[in-house]
Design a protein around this motif. Sequence first.
Motif, PDB file in Angstrom:
ATOM      1  N   ASN A 196       0.886  -1.319   0.262  1.00 55.25           N
ATOM      2  CA  ASN A 196       0.123   0.052  -0.002  1.00 55.25           C
ATOM      3  C   ASN A 196       0.919   1.360  -0.064  1.00 55.25           C
ATOM      4  N   ASP A 197       2.070   1.331   0.665  1.00 58.84           N
ATOM      5  CA  ASP A 197       2.845   2.466   0.762  1.00 58.84           C
ATOM      6  C   ASP A 197       3.421   2.659  -0.832  1.00 58.84           C
ATOM      7  N   VAL A 198       3.754   1.562  -1.463  1.00 60.72           N
ATOM      8  CA  VAL A 198       4.506   1.731  -2.639  1.00 60.72           C
ATOM      9  C   VAL A 198       3.250   2.151  -3.749  1.00 60.72           C
TER      10      VAL A 198
ATOM     11  N   SER B 216       0.990   6.420  -6.891  1.00 63.05           N
ATOM     12  CA  SER B 216      -0.017   7.404  -7.186  1.00 63.05           C
ATOM     13  C   SER B 216       0.287   8.338  -7.125  1.00 63.05           C
ATOM     14  N   LYS B 217       1.138   9.052  -6.289  1.00 63.33           N
ATOM     15  CA  LYS B 217       1.380  10.531  -6.334  1.00 63.33           C
ATOM     16  C   LYS B 217       2.334  10.678  -7.491  1.00 63.33           C
ATOM     17  N   ARG B 218       3.190   9.809  -7.839  1.00 61.54           N
ATOM     18  CA  ARG B 218       4.347  10.111  -8.975  1.00 61.54           C
ATOM     19  C   ARG B 218       3.210  10.117 -10.366  1.00 61.54           C
ATOM     20  N   GLU B 219       2.351   9.259 -10.525  1.00 67.14           N
ATOM     21  CA  GLU B 219       1.553   9.477 -11.723  1.00 67.14           C
ATOM     22  C   GLU B 219       0.852  10.539 -11.871  1.00 67.14           C
TER      23      GLU B 219
ATOM     24  N   ALA C 203      11.430   7.232 -14.508  1.00 68.32           N
ATOM     25  CA  ALA C 203      12.327   6.024 -14.141  1.00 68.32           C
ATOM     26  C   ALA C 203      11.876   5.586 -12.696  1.00 68.32           C
ATOM     27  N   GLU C 204      11.503   6.499 -11.940  1.00 63.18           N
ATOM     28  CA  GLU C 204      10.840   6.190 -10.729  1.00 63.18           C
ATOM     29  C   GLU C 204       9.604   5.328 -10.643  1.00 63.18           C
ATOM     30  N   ILE C 205       8.642   5.715 -11.604  1.00 63.48           N
ATOM     31  CA  ILE C 205       7.405   5.112 -11.678  1.00 63.48           C
ATOM     32  C   ILE C 205       7.667   3.605 -12.391  1.00 63.48           C
ATOM     33  N   LYS C 206       8.547   3.434 -13.084  1.00 68.80           N
ATOM     34  CA  LYS C 206       9.029   2.127 -13.533  1.00 68.80           C
ATOM     35  C   LYS C 206       9.365   1.141 -12.308  1.00 68.80           C
TER      36      LYS C 206
ATOM     37  N   SER D 278       5.803  -3.169  -6.763  1.00 67.64           N
ATOM     38  CA  SER D 278       4.395  -3.198  -6.702  1.00 67.64           C
ATOM     39  C   SER D 278       4.012  -4.703  -7.207  1.00 67.64           C
ATOM     40  N   ASP D 279       4.546  -5.153  -8.299  1.00 65.79           N
ATOM     41  CA  ASP D 279       4.407  -6.249  -8.721  1.00 65.79           C
ATOM     42  C   ASP D 279       5.142  -7.384  -7.785  1.00 65.79           C
ATOM     43  N   ASP D 280       6.100  -7.172  -7.458  1.00 70.03           N
ATOM     44  CA  ASP D 280       6.953  -8.232  -6.569  1.00 70.03           C
ATOM     45  C   ASP D 280       6.156  -8.387  -5.397  1.00 70.03           C
ATOM     46  N   LEU D 281       5.812  -7.111  -4.771  1.00 70.97           N
ATOM     47  CA  LEU D 281       4.948  -7.417  -3.405  1.00 70.97           C
ATOM     48  C   LEU D 281       3.596  -8.133  -3.575  1.00 70.97           C
ATOM     49  N   SER D 282       2.882  -7.828  -4.746  1.00 65.03           N
ATOM     50  CA  SER D 282       1.561  -8.488  -5.073  1.00 65.03           C
ATOM     51  C   SER D 282       1.871  -9.798  -5.437  1.00 65.03           C
TER      52      SER D 282
END
Length: 472
Positions: A381-383, A388-391, A442-445, A451-455
Amino acid sequence: MLIPEDPKDDKCFLSGWCLVENTTEQDWDEIHISMVAGMPVSFVCPIYPPTYITRPVVQPPRAAQIGPAAIEDDLGDELFEEPKEMAPKKSMKMKADAAPGAPPAAMRAMAVTAPRPAPAPAPMQVAMKQVAQQTQVSTKDMGELFEYRISKPVTIKRKQSALVPIVSKDITGKRVLLYDQSQHEKNPMACLEITNTAGVTLEQGPITIFFQDNLAGEAMLPFLNQEETRLLSYALEQGVIVDKETQTSASSVHRVSFGGGYSYEHYYMNRVTTYKIQNKTERAQSLYIDHPKSSGYEIHDTKLVPKDTPNHHRFSTSLEPKQNIKLVINERSESYSSYYIWDMNKKTLLDNIQRYLGKNWIKPAEQALLTKVADVLEKLNDVKNVLSKREGELSEIFNEQDRLRRNLASTGESPSRSEIELREKYVAKLDAQETRLEQIVAEIKKLKQQSDDLSNHVSKLLKELEDAVRGA
C-alpha cells in the motif's frame, strides 16, 4: 376398495375391473380375453404415402394429461415400527361354590349357553364376496409388461362393452392423514397407505373407496408393483386443523475460511417452522406432515426423524382424540460474508486475526501467514501510494507542457523584446520539466516493479494460507 370398520384390521378389499369394448361388427361369444399392462414403445408411421425427401417424419409425442395430484413416494429404506399388541384380557374363572343368593345352576347354564344371534353381514361385504368368487384371473409377468388372462370365457355383443373383473383380493392398508400445505392450507387429506399384496401388478386408474357401506371418496391409483407401498388421498379431513408458522433468524459466525483472496466468515441461517395441530374428532389419528424441502437447508435438532420424498421431508406423528399438539421443525443453512483481503489495511487485518484466534477459528501457523500478509500488504500500500503520487505529478507535467507549447505557438514571427524574454522563460521551464519528467518515468517504472513483486509475494502467502486451511 372397501375399508374395514375395525381400526386394527389392516386388510382392505380391492376389486379391480377392466372396461372391454367390442368395436367390431361381430359378436364375441365365449371368447378368452387377456389384457396386458405396461407402457411399451408404440407409434404410428405413415408408410402408404410416397416419400420424396430423405429426412424422416417424426410425429410429436403425445402424453396423457394427469388428473389428481399424485403423492410422492419416500426415498429412504427406513421401516415403520410395528404397533405393540394389546395384552389379552384375563378370563374370569367360575368358582366351585356359588356365592349366597346366586341363581340355581340350571339358570346359570342357560345364561351361559344361550345362543346369540349372528350379526347380519353388510350389503357391501356380501357384494364383495360374490365378486371375489366370480373373479377368475391368471397372471403372467412378462418383464416390462404384465398380463391379466381371464379364465372364464366372456361374451360381448357387437358395439357393446362389458366390465370384466381382473382382481379381487385383500391387500394391506391403513387409514392415515397427510398434511401438505400446497394441497390444502388448513386441513390434511384423508389417505389410505396401501401395500400391493394382491400378488399381481396393479395398473393405474381411478378407484372408489367405501367405508361402512358408504362412499368415502375417490382416488387415482398409481402403477403399483408387487409389495410396493403408496398413499392414496380420497377426502379432506375437516375435523383436524393445522396452523403453520415460520420464523427465520441468523446466528453468530462459527468458522472462517480463505480462498481466492477473500476471507469468508460463515454463519447459519436458522428457520423454525411450527405446526400447531388440533384434532377435534373423537378418534385417534395417524398424521403425516409433508414439510417442503428448501435448497441449502437441512433438518437440525429436531426430535422426529423424517423420511425423504423427492420434494418433502415426511414426518409421522399420532393424534389422540380431542388432542392439540405442536410439532417444531428446525432447519439451518450455512451462509457467509466475504471480505477482500487485498483491500484491507494492516490494522484491520491484524484486528481480524486476533478475533479469529480468540475464537479458535485459525491455528498459530495460519496466524503467522496472515501476519506476514498484513506486513507485505502495508509495504504494498505504501508503494501504491507513492506510485499514485508520481503518476499524478506526471499528469500535471504533461498538462503544464501542453499549456507552455500553446503559449509558444501564439507568439508571432516578429516578436517584441518582451515576447522574446517570455519565450526564453517558457523554453527554460520546459527544459526543467523534461529533466523532472525523465526522473519520474524512471521512478514509476521502479515502483511498478516493486508493486508487482510485493503483489506476487502476497499471492504466494495467500496460496500457502489456503493450502494450510485445506490441509487442516
